[in-house]
Scaffold this motif. Structure first.
Motif, PDB file in Angstrom:
ATOM      1  N   SER A   1       0.813  -1.220   0.000  1.00  0.00           N
ATOM      2  CA  SER A   1       0.000   0.000   0.000  1.00  0.00           C
ATOM      3  C   SER A   1       0.842   1.264   0.000  1.00  0.00           C
ATOM      4  O   SER A   1       0.349   2.350  -0.298  1.00  0.00           O
ATOM      5  CB  SER A   1      -0.920   0.016   1.223  1.00  0.00           C
ATOM      6  OG  SER A   1      -0.163   0.169   2.421  1.00  0.00           O
ATOM      7  N   GLY A   2       2.126   1.125   0.361  1.00  0.00           N
ATOM      8  CA  GLY A   2       3.007   2.284   0.475  1.00  0.00           C
ATOM      9  C   GLY A   2       2.944   2.961   1.833  1.00  0.00           C
ATOM     10  O   GLY A   2       3.670   3.932   2.073  1.00  0.00           O
ATOM     11  N   GLN A   3       2.107   2.449   2.729  1.00  0.00           N
ATOM     12  CA  GLN A   3       1.944   3.086   4.036  1.00  0.00           C
ATOM     13  C   GLN A   3       3.244   3.116   4.825  1.00  0.00           C
ATOM     14  O   GLN A   3       3.609   4.129   5.420  1.00  0.00           O
ATOM     15  CB  GLN A   3       0.869   2.356   4.832  1.00  0.00           C
ATOM     16  CG  GLN A   3       0.639   2.908   6.242  1.00  0.00           C
ATOM     17  CD  GLN A   3      -0.379   2.098   7.021  1.00  0.00           C
ATOM     18  OE1 GLN A   3      -0.902   1.099   6.516  1.00  0.00           O
ATOM     19  NE2 GLN A   3      -0.665   2.514   8.232  1.00  0.00           N
ATOM     20  N   TRP A   4       3.948   1.987   4.826  1.00  0.00           N
ATOM     21  CA  TRP A   4       5.206   1.914   5.583  1.00  0.00           C
ATOM     22  C   TRP A   4       6.240   2.864   4.991  1.00  0.00           C
ATOM     23  O   TRP A   4       6.901   3.601   5.727  1.00  0.00           O
ATOM     24  CB  TRP A   4       5.723   0.478   5.553  1.00  0.00           C
ATOM     25  CG  TRP A   4       7.123   0.310   6.055  1.00  0.00           C
ATOM     26  CD1 TRP A   4       7.560   0.437   7.343  1.00  0.00           C
ATOM     27  CD2 TRP A   4       8.278  -0.033   5.268  1.00  0.00           C
ATOM     28  NE1 TRP A   4       8.920   0.197   7.399  1.00  0.00           N
ATOM     29  CE2 TRP A   4       9.369  -0.092   6.151  1.00  0.00           C
ATOM     30  CE3 TRP A   4       8.474  -0.293   3.909  1.00  0.00           C
ATOM     31  CZ2 TRP A   4      10.664  -0.405   5.702  1.00  0.00           C
ATOM     32  CZ3 TRP A   4       9.742  -0.609   3.473  1.00  0.00           C
ATOM     33  CH2 TRP A   4      10.826  -0.665   4.368  1.00  0.00           C
ATOM     34  N   GLN A   5       6.368   2.893   3.669  1.00  0.00           N
ATOM     35  CA  GLN A   5       7.339   3.781   3.035  1.00  0.00           C
ATOM     36  C   GLN A   5       7.028   5.240   3.349  1.00  0.00           C
ATOM     37  O   GLN A   5       7.933   6.025   3.651  1.00  0.00           O
ATOM     38  CB  GLN A   5       7.356   3.566   1.517  1.00  0.00           C
ATOM     39  CG  GLN A   5       7.842   2.201   1.077  1.00  0.00           C
ATOM     40  CD  GLN A   5       6.713   1.210   0.870  1.00  0.00           C
ATOM     41  OE1 GLN A   5       5.845   1.063   1.731  1.00  0.00           O
ATOM     42  NE2 GLN A   5       6.709   0.540  -0.272  1.00  0.00           N
ATOM     43  N   ARG A   6       5.763   5.614   3.286  1.00  0.00           N
ATOM     44  CA  ARG A   6       5.379   7.009   3.551  1.00  0.00           C
ATOM     45  C   ARG A   6       5.694   7.406   4.985  1.00  0.00           C
ATOM     46  O   ARG A   6       6.179   8.521   5.238  1.00  0.00           O
ATOM     47  CB  ARG A   6       3.885   7.206   3.252  1.00  0.00           C
ATOM     48  CG  ARG A   6       3.541   7.186   1.768  1.00  0.00           C
ATOM     49  CD  ARG A   6       2.124   7.661   1.528  1.00  0.00           C
ATOM     50  NE  ARG A   6       1.126   6.787   2.129  1.00  0.00           N
ATOM     51  CZ  ARG A   6       0.586   5.730   1.531  1.00  0.00           C
ATOM     52  NH1 ARG A   6       0.955   5.413   0.290  1.00  0.00           N
ATOM     53  NH2 ARG A   6      -0.333   4.992   2.130  1.00  0.00           N
ATOM     54  N   GLN A   7       5.408   6.502   5.935  1.00  0.00           N
ATOM     55  CA  GLN A   7       5.673   6.837   7.328  1.00  0.00           C
ATOM     56  C   GLN A   7       7.170   6.963   7.591  1.00  0.00           C
ATOM     57  O   GLN A   7       7.622   7.869   8.297  1.00  0.00           O
ATOM     58  CB  GLN A   7       5.074   5.776   8.249  1.00  0.00           C
ATOM     59  CG  GLN A   7       5.201   6.110   9.733  1.00  0.00           C
ATOM     60  CD  GLN A   7       4.542   7.423  10.092  1.00  0.00           C
ATOM     61  OE1 GLN A   7       3.344   7.600   9.876  1.00  0.00           O
ATOM     62  NE2 GLN A   7       5.300   8.357  10.650  1.00  0.00           N
ATOM     63  N   CYS A   8       7.958   6.052   7.014  1.00  0.00           N
ATOM     64  CA  CYS A   8       9.412   6.138   7.182  1.00  0.00           C
ATOM     65  C   CYS A   8       9.954   7.433   6.580  1.00  0.00           C
ATOM     66  O   CYS A   8      10.831   8.086   7.160  1.00  0.00           O
ATOM     67  CB  CYS A   8      10.099   4.936   6.549  1.00  0.00           C
ATOM     68  SG  CYS A   8       9.895   3.390   7.463  1.00  0.00           S
ATOM     69  N   LEU A   9       9.445   7.809   5.404  1.00  0.00           N
ATOM     70  CA  LEU A   9       9.900   9.044   4.776  1.00  0.00           C
ATOM     71  C   LEU A   9       9.515  10.249   5.619  1.00  0.00           C
ATOM     72  O   LEU A   9      10.318  11.182   5.783  1.00  0.00           O
ATOM     73  CB  LEU A   9       9.306   9.168   3.374  1.00  0.00           C
ATOM     74  CG  LEU A   9       9.716  10.405   2.573  1.00  0.00           C
ATOM     75  CD1 LEU A   9      11.233  10.437   2.379  1.00  0.00           C
ATOM     76  CD2 LEU A   9       8.996  10.430   1.227  1.00  0.00           C
ATOM     77  N   THR A  10       8.316  10.243   6.186  1.00  0.00           N
ATOM     78  CA  THR A  10       7.891  11.334   7.064  1.00  0.00           C
ATOM     79  C   THR A  10       8.825  11.463   8.262  1.00  0.00           C
ATOM     80  O   THR A  10       9.247  12.568   8.624  1.00  0.00           O
ATOM     81  CB  THR A  10       6.451  11.093   7.555  1.00  0.00           C
ATOM     82  OG1 THR A  10       5.570  11.111   6.434  1.00  0.00           O
ATOM     83  CG2 THR A  10       6.025  12.167   8.555  1.00  0.00           C
ATOM     84  N   ASP A  11       9.168  10.333   8.884  1.00  0.00           N
ATOM     85  CA  ASP A  11      10.065  10.357  10.041  1.00  0.00           C
ATOM     86  C   ASP A  11      11.459  10.822   9.647  1.00  0.00           C
ATOM     87  O   ASP A  11      12.116  11.567  10.395  1.00  0.00           O
ATOM     88  CB  ASP A  11      10.146   8.969  10.676  1.00  0.00           C
ATOM     89  CG  ASP A  11       8.829   8.549  11.314  1.00  0.00           C
ATOM     90  OD1 ASP A  11       7.980   9.421  11.555  1.00  0.00           O
ATOM     91  OD2 ASP A  11       8.649   7.333  11.559  1.00  0.00           O
ATOM     92  N   LEU A  12      11.913  10.409   8.479  1.00  0.00           N
ATOM     93  CA  LEU A  12      13.231  10.841   8.008  1.00  0.00           C
ATOM     94  C   LEU A  12      13.262  12.341   7.780  1.00  0.00           C
ATOM     95  O   LEU A  12      14.185  13.029   8.241  1.00  0.00           O
ATOM     96  CB  LEU A  12      13.580  10.114   6.714  1.00  0.00           C
ATOM     97  CG  LEU A  12      14.889  10.557   6.053  1.00  0.00           C
ATOM     98  CD1 LEU A  12      16.086   9.960   6.786  1.00  0.00           C
ATOM     99  CD2 LEU A  12      14.927  10.171   4.585  1.00  0.00           C
TER     100      LEU A  12
END
Length: 241
Positions: A51-62
């Motif tokens: 879904s891309g949810q994990w990638q989006r959250q990691c990018l937000t935290d980065l």
């Protein structure tokens, strides 16, 4: 504290199960060297990746972390399953930040031609118990059938996500030009023979260090870990010069 590595953000991804001593040693290393540090999770499910949810959250935290620092170079360090997380996110992070972004893998197995890796996803409870015992997991907990069943179910679930990340890597059409790998001979489940084939997945150079030690990096390997991190940073700078 040394400040020789100011401007660096060290991003750490744990092995399945927990951060353990490897994550602890990376955080201590970053503090000693004046680096900024961020710990990011592995994907909780395959759906979170798809879904891309994990990638989006990691990018937000980065991005949140970078906004508060002066970092201009990012090093992703992944332990075992965390190595696949680092490889999955490397291109996204580099594209979004415009920063040179390197990768250091610690005891992360290279997928074979079919995208398969050594995994716990199909191991029974007693097979997982043998691996955990070798790594020093408390025997009294392993002898408790309910505790072992709970731990084994969690590890199998996480391993199935790692399987999916490894299969994705087999089809990735943008191979890395540079990769650093640290592998330990005493890793009962992922010994060096499972790591030496990374050159088949990397278009450019693979720098591999093999040393004595178990699956996790403890204080006795802190100096070696530091050398590997510095080598990966130097290579990333040279690659992007």
């Amino acid at each position: 504290m040394s400040t020789g590595e100011e401007g660096v953000l060290l991003v750490a991804f744990p092995a399945a199960g927990s951060g353990g001593t490897t994550l602890e040693q990376l955080e201590k290393l970053a503090a000693r060297q004046g680096m900024d540090f961020l710990s990011l999770p592995n994907p909780p499910t395959s759906d979170a990746v798809e879904s891309g949810q994990w990638q989006r959250q990691c990018l937000t935290d980065l991005v949140r972390t970078l906004d508060g620092t002066g970092a201009t170079l990012t090093l992703l360090v992944g332990h075992c399953m965390g190595g696949f997380s680092a490889l999955r996110l490397r291109g996204l992070f580099a594209e979004h930040t415009g920063h040179p972004t390197g990768v250091l893998l610690i005891n992360t197995p290279c997928p074979d031609g079919e995208g398969r890796i050594p995994t716990m996803s199909e191991l029974p409870d007693d097979g997982i118990a043998r691996i955990l015992a070798h790594e020093g997991f408390p025997q009294d907990l392993l002898d408790d059938e309910d505790v072992l069943a709970e731990v084994a179910d969690r590890l199998r679930s996480e391993a199935s996500v790692a399987d999916g990340l490894a299969r994705w890597l087999r089809t990735e059409d943008e191979p890395l030009d540079l990769l650093h790998v640290l592998s330990t001979r005493g890793d009962f489940f992922i010994p060096p023979r499972h790591c030496v084939t990374w050159h088949e997945r990397v278009r450019g150079e693979v720098h591999m260090t093999v040393a004595d030690g178990g699956h996790a990096i403890d204080a006795s390997l802190a100096g070696l870990l530091e050398k590997c991190v510095h080598a990966a940073l130097a290579g990333t700078r040279t690659e992007n010069a």
